[in-house]
Enzyme design. Structure first.
Site, PDB file in Angstrom:
ATOM      1  N   LEU A   1       0.836  -1.196   0.000  1.00 29.95           N
ATOM      2  CA  LEU A   1       0.000   0.000   0.000  1.00 29.95           C
ATOM      3  C   LEU A   1       0.873   1.250   0.000  1.00 29.95           C
ATOM      4  O   LEU A   1       1.750   1.398   0.851  1.00 29.95           O
ATOM      5  CB  LEU A   1      -0.911   0.023   1.236  1.00 29.95           C
TER       6      LEU A   1
ATOM      7  N   GLU B   1       0.583 -12.867  -3.542  1.00 27.89           N
ATOM      8  CA  GLU B   1      -0.631 -13.536  -3.097  1.00 27.89           C
ATOM      9  C   GLU B   1      -1.858 -12.782  -3.611  1.00 27.89           C
ATOM     10  O   GLU B   1      -2.050 -11.611  -3.272  1.00 27.89           O
ATOM     11  CB  GLU B   1      -0.649 -13.586  -1.567  1.00 27.89           C
TER      12      GLU B   1
END
Length: 408
Positions: A230, A264
């Protein structure tokens, strides 16, 4: 009936969009507290407030979550102009404060004066861990800003508490976010900080971060898998994500035990970012030279990408297609056709699997069952989907090449 409708209409006035009500800030200066220009809002709030992303029971609701820019010390306040309980008996407002308290770690303050005191201590905050990379960016005013990327361990003093504050942002900006259980030494943490000046002192602001889990690969390798990434909204669109991902790749490239690097459940935006970073890294490898691209995706490409850059075969194939597009004159019909067939050969993989499944079905399904599956495997529909997938890939690849050209 009219009374019921009137009541529903009045109660509807007490519904608030939580994406608008939640006000986030990264505070550097005391003046930022009252500056609406420093406020940003979530993209998502469903994991806290439900799928409708609505809080009931308030008018003028404002949920303030203000963080000091570096250490992320937190101010939490709930404000509103009126509450449903004040007007209607037997109608309960949502426990907004309780819902927020469930996701923010202990240690926050609800007092603005206490928060200002914490802000004054920001000069004591220093980035955690070891610096891997430093880079500069020019802002709109032409100023040169300096950024650092650090690798931290959960054992760094104060880092676990800092990480607990940092990961609260995931709830607002990643659709399927979850908090990490970090009591495992196989986690690696990579952080981006901005250096800035305040009253003659050098301070650091948190820009973004990435978490990576090191999976074991038999017999003696590891496979780092990116779990979360992020860049905080005030810093998005400035190239920090690419800097972070490239720095992380280069870090793992230096570790002999690393097999390759994966992610992932990557989002579309992450895949696009990865395409850019991996293409940038691979474009100077000898096996990806322009004069070799038209010979097709080769074993040399797979080997060199894996050994030198820890890039697996699947990702290396995408890089090859992007670089081959750059080396192909798409105005030449024959060359464009050769390129299109080369990309579609890869894209056809799932459809080929469907055809194998259909062959098996013919042997074991009754005619009426087979008919219902035939519709899913219609050849014409497959061809249309294949062309659509190709055009989308082409669009993504061209965007990567445009970005590479702009950075040259």
């Amino acid at each position: 009936m009219a009374d019921v409708n009137a009541m529903e209409k009045k109660l509807a006035e007490y519904k608030c969009d939580t994406n608008e009500a939640i006000c986030l800030k990264l505070v550097r200066f005391q003046d930022d507290l009252d500056d609406d220009g420093t406020t940003f809002h979530p993209e998502y709030s469903h994991q806290v407030f439900g799928d409708d992303e609505v809080a009931f029971g308030y008018k003028g609701l404002q949920i303030q979550l203000f963080y000091t820019a570096g250490n992320l010390s937190t101010l939490f306040k709930v404000k509103y102009s009126s509450k449903v309980n004040d007007t209607f008996d037997c109608v309960e407002a949502d426990n907004v404060e309780g819902k927020i308290r469930e996701i923010i770690p202990a240690g926050f303050t609800c007092n603005s004066d206490d928060f200002v005191s914490l802000l004054e201590k920001e000069a004591n905050f220093k980035p955690f861990g070891t610096m891997l990379h430093s880079y500069t960016v020019h802002n709109e005013e032409g100023e040169q800003l300096t950024y650092q990327i650090h690798k931290a361990e959960i054992s760094c003093p104060g880092f676990q508490e800092y990480h607990e504050r940092l990961q609260t942002f995931l709830m607002w900006f990643i659709e399927t976010a979850s908090f990490l259980e970090v009591d495992d030494d196989r986690w690696d943490f990579f952080l981006v900080f901005e250096k800035y000046n305040k009253d003659g002192e050098t301070l650091y602001a948190t820009v973004g971060y990435m978490t990576v889990y090191n999976y074991y690969v038999y017999p003696d390798k590891t496979r780092p898998r990116v779990s979360q990434m992020l860049i905080l909204p005030p810093f998005q669109g400035e190239g920090h994500g690419a800097q972070l991902l490239e720095a992380v790749h280069r870090f793992y490239c230096g570790l002999p035990k690393v097999q390759d690097i994966t992610a992932e459940d990557p989002s579309e935006n992450y895949v696009k970012l990865r395409d850019y970073v991996l293409t940038k890294l691979c474009q100077n490898l000898p096996s990806f030279d322009a004069d070799k691209l038209h010979l097709g995706f080769s074993a040399d490409m797979i080997k060199e990408a894996q050994e030198k850059l820890k890039i697996n075969k699947k990702h290396a194939r995408r890089v090859y297609e992007i670089l081959r597009l750059r080396a192909t004159d798409m105005s030449d019909e024959e060359k464009a056709r050769a390129y299109r067939l080369e990309v579609k050969k890869r894209l056809f993989g799932p459809y080929r699997k469907n055809q194998r499944e259909l062959a098996k079905m013919r042997k074991c399904l009754r005619p009426e069952e087979l008919v219902s599956h035939m519709g899913q495997l219609d050849t014409q529909a497959q061809q249309e989907e294949l062309e659509k997938s190709y055009q989308l890939a082409l669009e993504d690849y061209r965007r990567v090449l445009e970005r590479l050209a702009s950075q040259a």
